[in-house]
Design a protein around this motif. Structure first.
Motif, PDB file in Angstrom:
ATOM      1  N   ALA A  23      99.572 -30.243 -59.970  1.00 51.79           N
ATOM      2  CA  ALA A  23      98.935 -31.425 -59.398  1.00 51.79           C
ATOM      3  C   ALA A  23      99.281 -32.653 -60.227  1.00 51.79           C
ATOM      4  CB  ALA A  23      97.424 -31.229 -59.356  1.00 51.79           C
ATOM      5  N   PRO A  58      88.597 -29.900 -54.732  1.00 54.47           N
ATOM      6  CA  PRO A  58      89.924 -29.634 -54.159  1.00 54.47           C
ATOM      7  C   PRO A  58      89.817 -29.087 -52.738  1.00 54.47           C
ATOM      8  CG  PRO A  58      89.802 -28.806 -56.398  1.00 54.47           C
ATOM      9  CD  PRO A  58      88.404 -29.203 -56.024  1.00 54.47           C
ATOM     10  N   PRO A  77      94.758 -31.310 -54.095  1.00 54.07           N
ATOM     11  CA  PRO A  77      94.116 -30.887 -55.350  1.00 54.07           C
ATOM     12  C   PRO A  77      93.091 -31.882 -55.884  1.00 54.07           C
ATOM     13  CG  PRO A  77      96.377 -31.550 -55.751  1.00 54.07           C
ATOM     14  CD  PRO A  77      96.204 -31.534 -54.270  1.00 54.07           C
TER      15      PRO A  77
END
Length: 302
Positions: free
Chosen positions: A123, A145, A154
């Motif tokens: 991420a 998330p 995310p």
């Protein structure tokens, strides 16, 4: 004598006189000559006898350090040793079995089965982006998330308002990068509203942000950027004094047409995809904005 016979005798005599040359008086006719055989060629000189045939020289002998010795017999490969032994005894060497090909290493567990289908992408770090949102006056809060099959985000944000108090109706679920692009573009929309209508922009009417679906709501199509909280649909604009303006095809030459054209063109400077009325039937009543990554930074602005 008959005339015919006389003519024949006269013609024969005339022909004989023409064909044979007359010999001059007192000279004899030349005797006939017989051709002589050609002369024999001279003998070949001794210094021109053909040279003796040359013999191709043999290659030099093998150096002793490279010659095969009993001590080096162990260095031979098995098939060479077998062939040499067979040649020495006059027997055909026995065929040798080729070595077995080694098997490749086993596949790592993380690349086998269902684990190989899991998208493992780190991420992005949104720390700097979140600071920029605060400076732009964006009101937002972090969400847990999102994950639904291949649809995921995310670090999603719930964005409720932008600079100058421009509200999002309803709130948008976006990534930080998409929220920043929306905030910066809305500043341009505010300028266009004051120039076209002498009014202030108060809200953006949204048709959707995060939703797990295919492009153009087609279940068999590639996933839309909405599936990654990376897109937003603008349905209309709310103002302080005048009525709301929906995104649609309006007559040219009106202030509404100038405003919609201006804000749509300016969106191409902030988003990688801009689609709206005239692009296709699926975008006839809204402005689709997303941040899809493409090769060489290509943008789709229609």
């Amino acid at each position: 004598m008959k005339p015919v016979m006389l003519a024949s005798l006269v013609g024969a005599g005339f022909a004989a006189g023409i064909g044979a040359p007359r010999a001059e008086p007192g000279k004899q006719a030349p005797a006939a000559t017989v051709p002589l055989p050609p002369p024999q060629p001279p003998e070949r000189p001794n210094d021109l006898v053909p040279p003796s045939p040359q013999v191709t020289p043999l290659p030099p002998g093998r150096p002793p350090e490279l010659a095969t010795s009993p001590d080096r017999a162990g260095d031979r490969k098995p098939e060479e040793a077998s062939r040499a032994a067979g040649t020495a005894t006059g027997q055909e060497p026995a065929p040798t079995t080729p070595p077995e090909t080694p098997l490749p290493p086993a596949r790592p567990p993380e690349l086998s089965g269902e684990a190989a289908l899991v998208l493992t992408v780190a991420a992005p770090d949104d720390t700097a982006c979140l600071r920029r949102l605060e400076r732009l006056g964006v009101r937002f809060e972090a969400l847990p998330p999102l994950s639904n099959g291949q649809c995921s985000a995310p670090h999603p944000l719930s964005v409720t308002a932008l600079a100058d108090g421009v509200a999002l109706e309803p709130a948008a679920t976006l990534t930080c990068r998409s929220a920043e692009a929306l905030a910066r573009w809305t500043s341009e929309v505010q300028v266009a509203a004051r120039r076209s209508f002498d009014d202030s922009l108060k809200s953006l009417v949204l048709g959707g942000s995060y939703v797990c679906r295919g492009q153009n709501h087609d279940t068999d199509a590639k996933l839309s950027e909405h599936s990654f909280a990376n897109a937003v649909d603008i349905m209309g604009y709310g103002f302080a004094k005048r009525a709301n303006l929906t995104v649609s095809a309006v007559p040219d030459g009106t202030p509404e047409a100038a405003f919609l054209s201006t804000v749509r063109a300016s969106a191409c400077g902030f988003f990688r995809t801009v689609l709206g009325p005239g692009s296709d039937a699926a975008h006839g009543n809204h402005l689709h904005l997303d941040e899809r990554e493409r090769n060489a930074g290509h943008r789709l602005c229609e």
